[in-house]
Design an enzyme around this catalytic site. Structure first.
Site, PDB file in Angstrom:
ATOM      1  N   ILE A 197      -9.434 -57.468  -5.014  1.00 17.50           N
ATOM      2  CA  ILE A 197     -10.662 -57.348  -4.219  1.00 17.50           C
ATOM      3  C   ILE A 197     -11.825 -58.120  -4.858  1.00 17.50           C
ATOM      4  O   ILE A 197     -12.766 -58.518  -4.161  1.00 17.50           O
ATOM      5  CB  ILE A 197     -11.002 -55.854  -4.001  1.00 17.50           C
ATOM      6  CG1 ILE A 197     -11.871 -55.664  -2.780  1.00 17.50           C
ATOM      7  CG2 ILE A 197     -11.644 -55.240  -5.226  1.00 17.50           C
ATOM      8  CD1 ILE A 197     -11.938 -54.227  -2.281  1.00 17.50           C
ATOM      9  N   HIS A 232       0.118 -52.991 -13.097  1.00 13.19           N
ATOM     10  CA  HIS A 232      -0.013 -54.153 -12.225  1.00 13.19           C
ATOM     11  C   HIS A 232      -0.069 -55.426 -13.057  1.00 13.19           C
ATOM     12  O   HIS A 232      -0.582 -55.423 -14.181  1.00 13.19           O
ATOM     13  CB  HIS A 232      -1.253 -54.055 -11.324  1.00 13.19           C
ATOM     14  CG  HIS A 232      -2.520 -53.767 -12.062  1.00 13.19           C
ATOM     15  ND1 HIS A 232      -2.852 -52.499 -12.499  1.00 13.19           N
ATOM     16  CD2 HIS A 232      -3.543 -54.568 -12.451  1.00 13.19           C
ATOM     17  CE1 HIS A 232      -4.023 -52.535 -13.117  1.00 13.19           C
ATOM     18  NE2 HIS A 232      -4.464 -53.798 -13.111  1.00 13.19           N
TER      19      HIS A 232
HETATM   20  P1  5GP Z   1      -7.317 -53.828 -14.389  1.00 19.22           P
HETATM   21  O1  5GP Z   1      -8.667 -53.984 -15.008  1.00 19.22           O
HETATM   22  O2  5GP Z   1      -6.927 -52.388 -14.235  1.00 19.22           O
HETATM   23  O3  5GP Z   1      -6.246 -54.658 -15.066  1.00 19.22           O
HETATM   24  O4  5GP Z   1      -7.422 -54.480 -12.964  1.00 19.22           O
HETATM   25  C1  5GP Z   1      -7.709 -53.745 -11.811  1.00 19.22           C
HETATM   26  C2  5GP Z   1      -7.991 -54.747 -10.726  1.00 19.22           C
HETATM   27  O5  5GP Z   1      -7.968 -54.049  -9.497  1.00 19.22           O
HETATM   28  C3  5GP Z   1      -9.353 -55.423 -10.849  1.00 19.22           C
HETATM   29  O6  5GP Z   1      -9.187 -56.833 -10.963  1.00 19.22           O
HETATM   30  C4  5GP Z   1     -10.059 -55.022  -9.567  1.00 19.22           C
HETATM   31  O7  5GP Z   1     -10.855 -56.069  -9.009  1.00 19.22           O
HETATM   32  C5  5GP Z   1      -8.917 -54.645  -8.650  1.00 19.22           C
HETATM   33  N1  5GP Z   1      -9.265 -53.646  -7.655  1.00 19.22           N
HETATM   34  C6  5GP Z   1     -10.003 -52.520  -7.864  1.00 19.22           C
HETATM   35  N2  5GP Z   1     -10.117 -51.812  -6.720  1.00 19.22           N
HETATM   36  C7  5GP Z   1      -9.431 -52.514  -5.773  1.00 19.22           C
HETATM   37  C8  5GP Z   1      -9.185 -52.280  -4.374  1.00 19.22           C
HETATM   38  O8  5GP Z   1      -9.607 -51.290  -3.770  1.00 19.22           O
HETATM   39  N3  5GP Z   1      -8.439 -53.210  -3.731  1.00 19.22           N
HETATM   40  C9  5GP Z   1      -7.932 -54.324  -4.367  1.00 19.22           C
HETATM   41  N4  5GP Z   1      -7.214 -55.169  -3.617  1.00 19.22           N
HETATM   42  N5  5GP Z   1      -8.155 -54.568  -5.665  1.00 19.22           N
HETATM   43  C10 5GP Z   1      -8.889 -53.665  -6.366  1.00 19.22           C
END
Ligand code: 5GP
Ligand code: ZN
Length: 112
Positions: free
Chosen positions: A32, A100
């Site tokens: 997102i 992820h």
């Molecule tokens: P992390 O920091 O956990 O590795 O990455 C989480 C990712 O999830 C971030 O890059 C963030 O932009 C993405 N993200 C957070 N909320 C959402 C959402 O509601 N939808 C999508 N498609 N991505 C999200």
């Protein structure tokens, strides 16, 4: 499925996302807040909180996710290459506690 998990809800279609791939075990959708012109996430449909929570029986699933990365990246225009990131745990900068893989590309990455 974990009831309070954002990505479980995305996998289930309860929260909308721009999906790029889906099969019985794996789902991929655009981030997102993209960090580059192309930025998508590949997730297992099973709720695994982080790479540190994966077990030996996830070996095939993790392998499938990694092998899928270049296939999807190429389909989305990243034939020349891409960056793969897995943040693990709070100390690793993980914000969403559902394993992820970030696939990022489309402009020259900063050297690591
Ligand atoms: P992390 O920091 O956990 O590795 O990455 C989480 C990712 O999830 C971030 O890059 C963030 O932009 C993405 N993200 C957070 N909320 C959402 C959402 O509601 N939808 C999508 N498609 N991505 C999200
Ligand atoms: Zn989850």
């Amino acid at each position: 499925m974990s009831v309070d998990c954002l990505f479980c809800k995305i996998v289930a279609g309860e929260i909308p996302s721009k999906k790029v791939y889906e099969d019985a075990e794996v789902c991929a959708f655009y981030d997102i807040h993209p960090a580059a012109p192309v930025h998508f996430l590949i997730v297992p449909k099973e709720h695994i909180a982080s790479l540190a929570d994966a077990h030996a029986h996830h070996e095939m699933l993790l392998g499938r996710i990694l092998l899928l990365a270049p296939v999807l990246a190429k389909e989305l225009g990243l034939g020349s290459g891409f960056r793969t990131i897995i943040n693990t745990g709070r100390g690793g900068g993980q914000e969403v506690m559902h394993l992820h893989v970030h696939i990022i590309g489309g402009r020259a990455p900063r050297p690591m």
